[in-house]
Design a protein around this motif. Sequence first.
Motif, mmCIF file in Angstrom:
data_model
loop_
_atom_site.group_PDB
_atom_site.id
_atom_site.type_symbol
_atom_site.label_atom_id
_atom_site.label_comp_id
_atom_site.label_asym_id
_atom_site.label_seq_id
_atom_site.Cartn_x
_atom_site.Cartn_y
_atom_site.Cartn_z
ATOM 1 N N MET A 17 10.304 2.853 -0.195
ATOM 2 C CA MET A 17 9.102 2.804 0.462
ATOM 3 C C MET A 17 9.107 2.621 1.727
ATOM 4 O O MET A 17 8.269 3.104 2.763
ATOM 5 N N GLY A 18 10.214 2.283 2.145
ATOM 6 C CA GLY A 18 10.302 1.888 3.816
ATOM 7 C C GLY A 18 10.642 3.215 4.248
ATOM 8 O O GLY A 18 10.194 3.532 5.512
ATOM 9 N N ALA A 19 11.283 4.083 3.719
ATOM 10 C CA ALA A 19 11.641 5.513 4.330
ATOM 11 C C ALA A 19 10.213 6.404 4.175
ATOM 12 O O ALA A 19 9.925 7.027 5.196
ATOM 13 N N ALA A 20 9.359 6.279 2.853
ATOM 14 C CA ALA A 20 8.146 6.682 3.260
ATOM 15 C C ALA A 20 7.203 6.261 4.379
ATOM 16 O O ALA A 20 6.513 7.000 5.144
ATOM 17 N N THR A 21 7.410 5.048 4.844
ATOM 18 C CA THR A 21 6.851 4.379 5.856
ATOM 19 C C THR A 21 6.879 4.767 7.027
ATOM 20 O O THR A 21 6.336 5.433 7.973
ATOM 21 N N VAL A 22 8.397 5.123 7.440
ATOM 22 C CA VAL A 22 8.777 5.452 8.678
ATOM 23 C C VAL A 22 8.425 7.059 8.634
ATOM 24 O O VAL A 22 8.330 7.649 9.990
ATOM 25 N N VAL A 23 8.481 7.748 7.535
ATOM 26 C CA VAL A 23 8.112 9.291 7.830
ATOM 27 C C VAL A 23 6.727 9.312 8.049
ATOM 28 O O VAL A 23 6.259 10.180 8.874
ATOM 29 N N LEU A 35 -8.162 3.633 -8.593
ATOM 30 C CA LEU A 35 -9.629 2.796 -8.354
ATOM 31 C C LEU A 35 -9.371 1.560 -8.060
ATOM 32 O O LEU A 35 -9.840 0.961 -7.043
ATOM 33 N N SER A 36 -8.297 1.003 -8.414
ATOM 34 C CA SER A 36 -7.905 -0.397 -8.315
ATOM 35 C C SER A 36 -7.721 -0.670 -6.673
ATOM 36 O O SER A 36 -7.607 -1.859 -6.012
ATOM 37 N N ALA A 37 -6.854 0.391 -6.257
ATOM 38 C CA ALA A 37 -6.427 0.307 -4.813
ATOM 39 C C ALA A 37 -7.659 0.163 -3.785
ATOM 40 O O ALA A 37 -7.842 -0.410 -2.895
ATOM 41 N N LYS A 38 -8.891 1.047 -4.284
ATOM 42 C CA LYS A 38 -10.108 1.133 -3.474
ATOM 43 C C LYS A 38 -10.587 -0.163 -3.425
ATOM 44 O O LYS A 38 -11.187 -0.742 -2.618
ATOM 45 N N ILE A 39 -10.964 -0.599 -4.717
ATOM 46 C CA ILE A 39 -11.771 -2.005 -4.779
ATOM 47 C C ILE A 39 -10.964 -3.297 -4.458
ATOM 48 O O ILE A 39 -11.670 -3.857 -3.794
ATOM 49 N N PHE A 40 -9.871 -3.337 -5.068
ATOM 50 C CA PHE A 40 -9.065 -4.785 -4.701
ATOM 51 C C PHE A 40 -8.265 -4.568 -3.532
ATOM 52 O O PHE A 40 -7.973 -5.523 -2.798
ATOM 53 N N GLY A 41 -7.681 -3.485 -3.070
ATOM 54 C CA GLY A 41 -6.901 -3.355 -2.112
ATOM 55 C C GLY A 41 -7.253 -2.707 -0.850
ATOM 56 O O GLY A 41 -6.753 -2.986 0.317
ATOM 57 N N LYS A 42 -8.729 -2.119 -0.867
ATOM 58 C CA LYS A 42 -9.258 -1.959 0.214
ATOM 59 C C LYS A 42 -8.634 -0.561 0.955
ATOM 60 O O LYS A 42 -8.579 -0.603 2.248
ATOM 61 N N PHE A 43 -8.119 0.345 0.284
ATOM 62 C CA PHE A 43 -7.284 1.428 0.652
ATOM 63 C C PHE A 43 -7.438 2.671 -0.426
ATOM 64 O O PHE A 43 -7.592 2.336 -1.408
ATOM 65 N N ASP A 44 -7.112 3.925 0.533
ATOM 66 C CA ASP A 44 -7.122 4.908 -0.378
ATOM 67 C C ASP A 44 -5.740 5.531 -0.725
ATOM 68 O O ASP A 44 -5.126 5.643 0.470
ATOM 69 N N LEU A 45 -5.237 5.353 -1.816
ATOM 70 C CA LEU A 45 -3.794 5.483 -2.227
ATOM 71 C C LEU A 45 -3.401 7.102 -1.865
ATOM 72 O O LEU A 45 -2.413 7.495 -1.600
ATOM 73 N N GLU A 46 -4.388 8.026 -1.770
ATOM 74 C CA GLU A 46 -4.236 9.245 -1.596
ATOM 75 C C GLU A 46 -4.653 9.827 0.051
ATOM 76 O O GLU A 46 -4.769 11.116 0.458
ATOM 77 N N GLU A 47 -4.782 9.013 0.805
ATOM 78 C CA GLU A 47 -5.174 9.064 2.047
ATOM 79 C C GLU A 47 -4.225 9.780 3.026
ATOM 80 O O GLU A 47 -4.675 10.660 3.728
ATOM 81 N N THR A 93 0.788 -1.160 -0.089
ATOM 82 C CA THR A 93 0.040 -0.085 0.017
ATOM 83 C C THR A 93 0.621 1.217 0.119
ATOM 84 O O THR A 93 0.306 2.363 0.521
ATOM 85 N N PHE A 94 2.082 1.239 -0.499
ATOM 86 C CA PHE A 94 2.945 2.199 -0.452
ATOM 87 C C PHE A 94 3.002 3.120 0.779
ATOM 88 O O PHE A 94 3.192 4.413 0.921
#
Length: 310
Positions: free
Chosen positions: A174-180, A227-239, A141-142
Amino acid sequence: MDWYYIILIVVLVILILLFLLTYICFKKTFYSKNKKRNNNDIYIPNDEIHQEYKDTIYQDVKDIRNLEYTKYSIKSHDGLTLSAKYYECNKNAPIEIMFHGYRGNAEIDLSTGVKRAFKCGRNVLLVSQRGSQGSDGHVITFGIKERFDCVDWVNFVVKKFGSDVKIILTGISMGAATVVMAGSMDIPSNVIGIIADCGYNKPKDIIIKVIQDMKLPPKLIYPFIKLSAKIFGKFDLEEYSPLESVKKIKAPVFFVHGTGDAFIPIKMTEKLYDECISRKVLVPIKDGKHGTSYMKDPDLYISELEKFFK
């Protein structure tokens, strides 16, 4: 009446094609097969960056496999079993909790990081992110959901190692984005700093950049990815995003990025640095490629790191 059925069929075909395109976008962007490899394998990706440092990576993986470690696991906020390995350098030293990159592998991405942490006299909890080898899940989920995993690991370390333990959150790509992103959440004051190595400023921006690199039209493709993140991944990419997080973050942040990074350009880290409200430093590593800053210039990396944390 015949025209009615023809139009209906055409509409159904278009809807099916749009659904398939959305699903393909999900599989290509967010889905992880999470293959379980033979524990004796050292699989180094066959791309230009990894191949340039393959001998170093291979040796570093072999070296940390010879270290003693303890395996730990926790349950994520959404029910996944996540795993990590703890390597101890000095019993009462600060602990770096390390997070690898997109579709990465903790060993391959961060064995060199473990050795670097040991040089700095720190212990390491090497985390396998959700959807990677060692942890459950099939959706990346980035950093959107991974940031909650990071907070869970921080709370685990405080509970396991004591209320006075000092923690540094370390991430690459992506790990850097995660910890930030985790850094602006409700985390214990035990977190004394964050190391963000070659991260991006927004999930949206790095995805659009990759679409452009593939010579595809972002304005057409990105909406289907979101849209694919919302439908299949169950998350909002821009949250949420690292750029939003640094405007609220409290822990000091050590930003480091290679100037030769063609995958995540250094300008993304520069944006984070400019907006970061906590104590901060940005160390550009001349000609360093993606995720190779420490291997490119280990002396500069360590000297700047130690200066910052003093």
